[in-house]
Design a protein around this motif. Sequence first.
Motif: not given
Length: 196
Positions: A66-82
């Motif tokens: 269950v944590w897989l998609a949210p973790l991917a989202f948070v990680g890539m949100l951070l990458a996109g912001a950076l």
Amino acid sequence: MKIKATSLLACPVLMTPAVALAHTGVLADHTHTGFAAGLLHPLTGADHLAAMLAVGVWSALAVRPVWLAPLAFVGMLLAGALAAQAGLVLPGVEPMIAASLLVLGLLVAMRARLPRAAAVGLCGLFAFFHGAAHGAELGDGAAAWSALAGMVVATAALHASGIGLGRWVLARRQWLARFSGAAVALLGAALLLRLV
């Protein structure tokens, strides 16, 4: 009785109207500085709020673990912001954010199960564009880092809230999952039409 009251509360949260969009027009019209501003930003736009909740709800209903998609989202949100902070300008940020709502809403409504790699890739792709929109709105210096930290915390909290909704409400009320997913998809479609 508690489940019925919670079910009624879930509808407005997942059907937030498009009156408070986080991004209208040029992305750099406003900046966010400080942790509190970053923390509040995902909560003040219907597009971000609906997307973050939808990722959590879909994960609870159809993604394992269950944590897989949210973790991917948070990680890539951070990458996109950076990436946006570093000067990367992505074309089509607004249409991709709107498309994310359309697709995530349909995934919730259909309780669609995707292979792990597809679920991670899809959430990561959408998150990168959400992050690019966030990153373009950050100021400079320490306040920008603080705002970004607030956005990441708020995003993770919204995913967790979505997982809670999915597990304890929508999983028991299939019609509500379909209705809520359809509402998010309609918000995405309305945003796409608005951009045309």
